[in-house]
Design an enzyme around this catalytic site. Sequence first.
Site, PDB file in Angstrom:
ATOM      1  NE  ARG A  95      -0.146  -0.510   4.800  1.00 30.04           N
ATOM      2  CZ  ARG A  95      -0.334  -0.185   6.054  1.00 30.04           C
ATOM      3  NH1 ARG A  95      -1.240   0.684   6.362  1.00 30.04           N
ATOM      4  NH2 ARG A  95       0.396  -0.718   6.990  1.00 30.04           N
ATOM      5  CE  LYS A 115       2.535   2.543   6.264  1.00 26.57           C
ATOM      6  NZ  LYS A 115       3.344   2.482   7.475  1.00 26.57           N
ATOM      7  CG  ASP A 127      -7.934  -1.460   1.296  1.00 21.90           C
ATOM      8  OD1 ASP A 127      -6.769  -1.474   1.744  1.00 21.90           O
ATOM      9  OD2 ASP A 127      -8.882  -0.932   1.906  1.00 21.90           O
ATOM     10  CG  ASP A 254       8.045  -7.182   7.430  1.00 14.98           C
ATOM     11  OD1 ASP A 254       8.230  -8.083   8.270  1.00 14.98           O
ATOM     12  OD2 ASP A 254       6.976  -6.558   7.334  1.00 14.98           O
ATOM     13  CG  ASN A 255       7.402  -3.775  10.073  1.00 20.70           C
ATOM     14  OD1 ASN A 255       7.262  -3.425   8.899  1.00 20.70           O
ATOM     15  ND2 ASN A 255       6.440  -4.318  10.767  1.00 20.70           N
ATOM     16  CG  ASP A 264       6.824  -0.088   8.275  1.00 23.28           C
ATOM     17  OD1 ASP A 264       6.829   0.986   7.643  1.00 23.28           O
ATOM     18  OD2 ASP A 264       6.804  -1.192   7.730  1.00 23.28           O
TER      19      ASP A 264
HETATM   20  P1  AMP Z   1       2.843  -3.782   8.100  1.00 28.85           P
HETATM   21  O1  AMP Z   1       2.064  -4.561   9.110  1.00 28.85           O
HETATM   22  O2  AMP Z   1       2.328  -2.384   7.915  1.00 28.85           O
HETATM   23  O3  AMP Z   1       4.300  -3.809   8.314  1.00 28.85           O
HETATM   24  O4  AMP Z   1       2.539  -4.501   6.706  1.00 28.85           O
HETATM   25  C1  AMP Z   1       2.937  -5.808   6.416  1.00 28.85           C
HETATM   26  C2  AMP Z   1       2.686  -6.089   4.951  1.00 28.85           C
HETATM   27  O5  AMP Z   1       1.299  -6.021   4.635  1.00 28.85           O
HETATM   28  C3  AMP Z   1       3.376  -5.115   3.997  1.00 28.85           C
HETATM   29  O6  AMP Z   1       3.776  -5.843   2.864  1.00 28.85           O
HETATM   30  C4  AMP Z   1       2.271  -4.153   3.656  1.00 28.85           C
HETATM   31  O7  AMP Z   1       2.492  -3.504   2.436  1.00 28.85           O
HETATM   32  C5  AMP Z   1       1.067  -5.067   3.606  1.00 28.85           C
HETATM   33  N1  AMP Z   1      -0.184  -4.345   3.852  1.00 28.85           N
HETATM   34  C6  AMP Z   1      -0.587  -3.809   5.022  1.00 28.85           C
HETATM   35  N2  AMP Z   1      -1.783  -3.218   4.881  1.00 28.85           N
HETATM   36  C7  AMP Z   1      -2.164  -3.364   3.593  1.00 28.85           C
HETATM   37  C8  AMP Z   1      -3.304  -2.975   2.828  1.00 28.85           C
HETATM   38  N3  AMP Z   1      -4.325  -2.293   3.363  1.00 28.85           N
HETATM   39  N4  AMP Z   1      -3.337  -3.322   1.525  1.00 28.85           N
HETATM   40  C9  AMP Z   1      -2.323  -4.009   0.969  1.00 28.85           C
HETATM   41  N5  AMP Z   1      -1.230  -4.401   1.630  1.00 28.85           N
HETATM   42  C10 AMP Z   1      -1.136  -4.096   2.934  1.00 28.85           C
HETATM   43 MG    MG Z   2       5.805  -2.876   7.408  1.00 27.67          MG
END
Ligand code: AMP
Ligand code: MG
Length: 497
Positions: A95, A115, A127, A254-255, A264
Amino acid sequence: MDAPSRPSPDFKHSFHALGEGFFAPHKPMPVKAPEFIMLNRDLADQIGMESDWLASPEGLAMVSGNRLPASARSLAMVYGGHQFGHWVPRLGDGRALLLGELIGHDGIRRDVQLKGSGPTPYSRGGDGRSSIGPVVREYLGSEAMAALGIPTTRSLAAVSTGEEVFRDRPEPGGILCRVATSHVRIGTFEYFARRGDDRRVAVLADYVIDRHFQELIACEGRYLDFLKQVTERTADLVAQWMLVGFIHGVMNTDNLSIVGETIDYGPFGYLDAFDPTTAYSYIDRRGRYAWNRQPMIAQWNLSRLAESLLGLIDENESAAVSRANQALDHFKPRFESRFHAGLNAKMGLADVRPGDAELAMDLLERMHAQQADMTLTFRRLGCLDSCDAGRDQSVRELFNEPESFDAWAIDWRQRLAVENRPDADRCKAMNAVNPAFILRNHLAQQAVDAAIEKLDFEPMRRLNRVLGRPYEDQPEHADLARPPRPEERVLHTFCGT
Ligand code: AMP
Ligand code: MG
């Protein structure tokens, strides 16, 4: 008279130049009715973006993803990651989109990213959008962290989209424009290494060294030095987080940034009453990422980076493993020296002496047992008299049993006497490291609730202003310094993606 010209940003593309395999070129999906919520003019000026341009309709069009400047080449970066210890081979920007890099007046090259700008090839069914809630949280979280003096990504702007996103309920959508020294994560290295793509691991390592670790470029054995430096920067970062009571909440690989910046901001939180085992994140039921586990988890994550670099460190695998382990061994002493030096400063001690770590641990244990507020305890300690315990009430009252503090304060005063620093100097030094204001969870929640329920961004703006000067008392904002009342307490924090 003609309006003054406002040059649009001149994006550069060093990451894009890495070529195929590192990203998917992708355009943002336009939104219906974008409006600025927050605009960070100071940051714009610093990173080499004309702040008047950012505030203009063209700037709004960029931040909302509706129309990018000619120089942008938007792309979604690919990465993998260990999430709660489990390997996920492909995550990537699901996203988010990198627009390019800007070179600031300080000569530093920074990534500019959107973002919440719509789905990408890495959305995995999501989404690609963000609710306004996490946008408010990340904006406040990163700017407050920067004001505390802790390395972090920054927030350049936040917009509401005029569209709804569906989470548990419909919520107003938002987009954050984020600035980072780098968006490369440990998971970016893991992605290529675990696919056996040694060539791209090397290309990525050279790229990161070239851009962020320039002193290593000419070094023989630079990949090992690189690992060592990432280890040190990460140890420093975690120590700084812990000294202000910060819990990242999702320290997946990844964070974790490759340059040692906080990145993040999801379900992060701060300690109110000191309890080292606190983990707020709703998804972290087992407390993997609790406050006191962050050093261990950081080391675990760095070991995943080390594994990814083994082929570059030495052709002989067992030699590579032993050298990588040596680099990783730097973590513990580095973390401990930073953490304890930090605690000493928080206690008002100018130098470090034997017994100081025990003195600090004794205080923390008493704070834990007595449910004393971490931020207020340290802040108020600064104003106490080094000779006279008669005026200790402001700190005593934070402890369930004030006598517990009294007993510790005897030892503390004895230790202060060794340094014999004037109280006014000590108070000034302590106030420069013990914030009066942190982004308490209930305050972040109030700002999010007002944003989601009423599109009211005033609580967010006020918090942002006050947290921009966290080391100043600002008595007119005393309500933002106090701990939550029982009914205000936030027990769980959410990513709320
Ligand atoms: P995060 O928990 O923010 O570190 O996200 C973990 C993974 O999920 C990353 O690859 C994000 O890009 C993906 N992600 C989180 N929220 C969404 C979303 N609403 N739509 C698509 N990908 C998402
Ligand atoms: Mg992340």
